[in-house]
Design a protein around this motif. Structure first.
Motif, PDB file in Angstrom:
ATOM      1  N   GLU A 190       1.009  -1.181   0.153  1.00  0.00           N
ATOM      2  CA  GLU A 190      -0.266  -0.022  -0.240  1.00  0.00           C
ATOM      3  C   GLU A 190       1.140   1.395   0.562  1.00  0.00           C
ATOM      4  N   ASP A 191       0.305   2.357  -0.467  1.00  0.00           N
ATOM      5  CA  ASP A 191       0.792   4.059  -0.453  1.00  0.00           C
ATOM      6  C   ASP A 191      -0.271   4.772   0.684  1.00  0.00           C
ATOM      7  N   TYR A 192       0.346   5.062   1.289  1.00  0.00           N
ATOM      8  CA  TYR A 192      -0.189   6.081   2.286  1.00  0.00           C
ATOM      9  C   TYR A 192      -0.670   6.776   1.709  1.00  0.00           C
ATOM     10  N   ARG A 204       4.493  11.671  -7.641  1.00  0.00           N
ATOM     11  CA  ARG A 204       4.272  11.931  -8.733  1.00  0.00           C
ATOM     12  C   ARG A 204       3.405  12.988  -8.156  1.00  0.00           C
ATOM     13  N   PHE A 205       2.191  12.458  -7.356  1.00  0.00           N
ATOM     14  CA  PHE A 205       1.178  13.062  -7.007  1.00  0.00           C
ATOM     15  C   PHE A 205       1.292  14.082  -6.030  1.00  0.00           C
ATOM     16  N   SER A 206       2.476  13.798  -5.403  1.00  0.00           N
ATOM     17  CA  SER A 206       2.423  15.212  -4.266  1.00  0.00           C
ATOM     18  C   SER A 206       3.621  16.245  -4.165  1.00  0.00           C
ATOM     19  N   THR A 207       3.790  17.734  -4.087  1.00  0.00           N
ATOM     20  CA  THR A 207       4.914  18.605  -4.516  1.00  0.00           C
ATOM     21  C   THR A 207       5.437  18.262  -3.733  1.00  0.00           C
ATOM     22  N   THR A 208       5.930  17.556  -2.903  1.00  0.00           N
ATOM     23  CA  THR A 208       6.783  16.734  -1.509  1.00  0.00           C
ATOM     24  C   THR A 208       7.423  15.484  -1.034  1.00  0.00           C
ATOM     25  N   ASP A 243      -6.111   7.608   7.995  1.00  0.00           N
ATOM     26  CA  ASP A 243      -7.327   8.348   8.326  1.00  0.00           C
ATOM     27  C   ASP A 243      -7.549  10.164   8.705  1.00  0.00           C
ATOM     28  N   ARG A 244      -6.453  10.458   8.559  1.00  0.00           N
ATOM     29  CA  ARG A 244      -5.966  11.669   7.620  1.00  0.00           C
ATOM     30  C   ARG A 244      -5.031  11.610   6.426  1.00  0.00           C
ATOM     31  N   GLN A 245      -5.357  10.840   5.784  1.00  0.00           N
ATOM     32  CA  GLN A 245      -5.395  10.689   4.693  1.00  0.00           C
ATOM     33  C   GLN A 245      -5.116  12.412   3.538  1.00  0.00           C
ATOM     34  N   PRO A 246      -3.927  12.705   3.642  1.00  0.00           N
ATOM     35  CA  PRO A 246      -4.318  14.099   2.115  1.00  0.00           C
ATOM     36  C   PRO A 246      -4.736  13.645   0.982  1.00  0.00           C
ATOM     37  N   PRO A 247      -5.307  14.485   0.278  1.00  0.00           N
ATOM     38  CA  PRO A 247      -5.741  14.574  -1.137  1.00  0.00           C
ATOM     39  C   PRO A 247      -4.334  14.571  -2.046  1.00  0.00           C
ATOM     40  N   GLU A 248      -4.619  13.871  -2.770  1.00  0.00           N
ATOM     41  CA  GLU A 248      -3.554  13.975  -4.153  1.00  0.00           C
ATOM     42  C   GLU A 248      -3.348  15.537  -4.747  1.00  0.00           C
ATOM     43  N   GLY A 249      -1.935  15.389  -5.318  1.00  0.00           N
ATOM     44  CA  GLY A 249      -1.983  16.588  -6.059  1.00  0.00           C
ATOM     45  C   GLY A 249      -1.647  17.951  -5.288  1.00  0.00           C
ATOM     46  N   GLY A 250      -1.082  17.995  -4.085  1.00  0.00           N
ATOM     47  CA  GLY A 250      -0.378  18.466  -2.809  1.00  0.00           C
ATOM     48  C   GLY A 250       0.551  18.262  -2.377  1.00  0.00           C
ATOM     49  N   ALA A 251       1.111  18.961  -1.245  1.00  0.00           N
ATOM     50  CA  ALA A 251       1.998  18.764  -0.523  1.00  0.00           C
ATOM     51  C   ALA A 251       1.589  17.357   0.603  1.00  0.00           C
TER      52      ALA A 251
END
Length: 238
Positions: A83-85, A122-126, A154-162
């Motif tokens: 899995e990828d976080y 590639r779906f994260s800027t950081t 539980d606190r997974q951020p959206p793709e495409g951001g930091a």
């Protein structure tokens, strides 16, 4: 006289043409040899780099012998979970199947090898996938890998951001009982980034192309429902 001079001139022209052709051939073969040297040197260099790249990592406590995942439980059947976080489908998989996996591990029916791959940088800027995976290695140092992983989904951020910042990752770690200062140092130092790279590379070599991927005793499951996972473990344990 003119005839003799003409023959000499013609012979001179032929000799010059032959000399030019020889020089051209020497230049061509020299160039080919140079290219071959570069290709061979490049191949050797890549082989050395690849071998070093796969060896220069430290796996966290609780990792399997190959250093490709964290082992939870000691059951006779092996469940490999990739899995990828940052993967939304992985979060959904955990919501549906997390309790089932925990039950199989806690009842001693299976051991779970969790491979925290970083496919989605590639779906994260950081490079959040790598940072989160490396942080999970830090959590494993103090036996909180499972709890930390649950909180990351539980606190997974959206793709495409930091993604979550390192400070936020540290807050999560402290929240599951990790020593804040020690965990913060491990996260900020990137202690387990090389391990994450190893985990990801080895997953690709094993034919894993997407997440989540789940295998039971080496066979990939198509039915990834709680019932499908339980049935596969029961069949493998017979």
């Amino acid at each position: 006289m003119s005839s003799r001079k003409g023959r000499k001139d013609a012979a001179r022209v032929v000799r010059e043409q032959i000399a030019r052709e020889k020089r051209r051939k020497r230049t061509l073969w020299t160039s080919i040899a140079a290219v071959l040297v570069l290709v061979i040197a490049g191949g050797i260099g890549w082989a050395v780099y690849s071998s070093q790249k796969s060896d220069e990592f430290t796996a966290p406590p609780g990792a399997n012998d190959a250093g490709t995942g964290i082992v939870l439980g000691t059951g006779p059947v092996t469940i490999d979970l990739y899995e990828d976080y940052l993967c939304p489908a992985c979060k959904q998989f955990q919501q549906v199947n997390g309790d089932t996996l925990d039950q199989l591990v806690d009842e001693g029916k299976a051991k779970l090898v969790f491979h925290p791959v970083a496919f989605l940088n590639r779906f994260s800027t950081t490079e959040y996938s790598t940072r989160a995976s490396a942080a999970s290695g830090c959590a494993a140092e103090d036996g909180k890998f499972r709890e930390f992983t649950e909180q990351l989904f539980d606190r997974q951020p959206p793709e495409g951001g930091a993604g979550l910042s390192n400070d936020e990752l540290v807050d999560i770690g402290a929240g599951v009982g990790l020593n804040r200062d020690e965990f913060a140092s491990c996260v900020s130092d990137g202690t387990y980034r090389p391990w994450t790279e190893h985990v990801t590379d080895e997953a690709s070599k094993a034919g894993v192309t997407g997440t989540p991927t789940i295998k039971v005793n080496g066979s990939e499951l198509q039915d990834r429902s709680p019932e499908g996972i339980k049935s596969a473990v029961e069949a493998a344990g017979r």
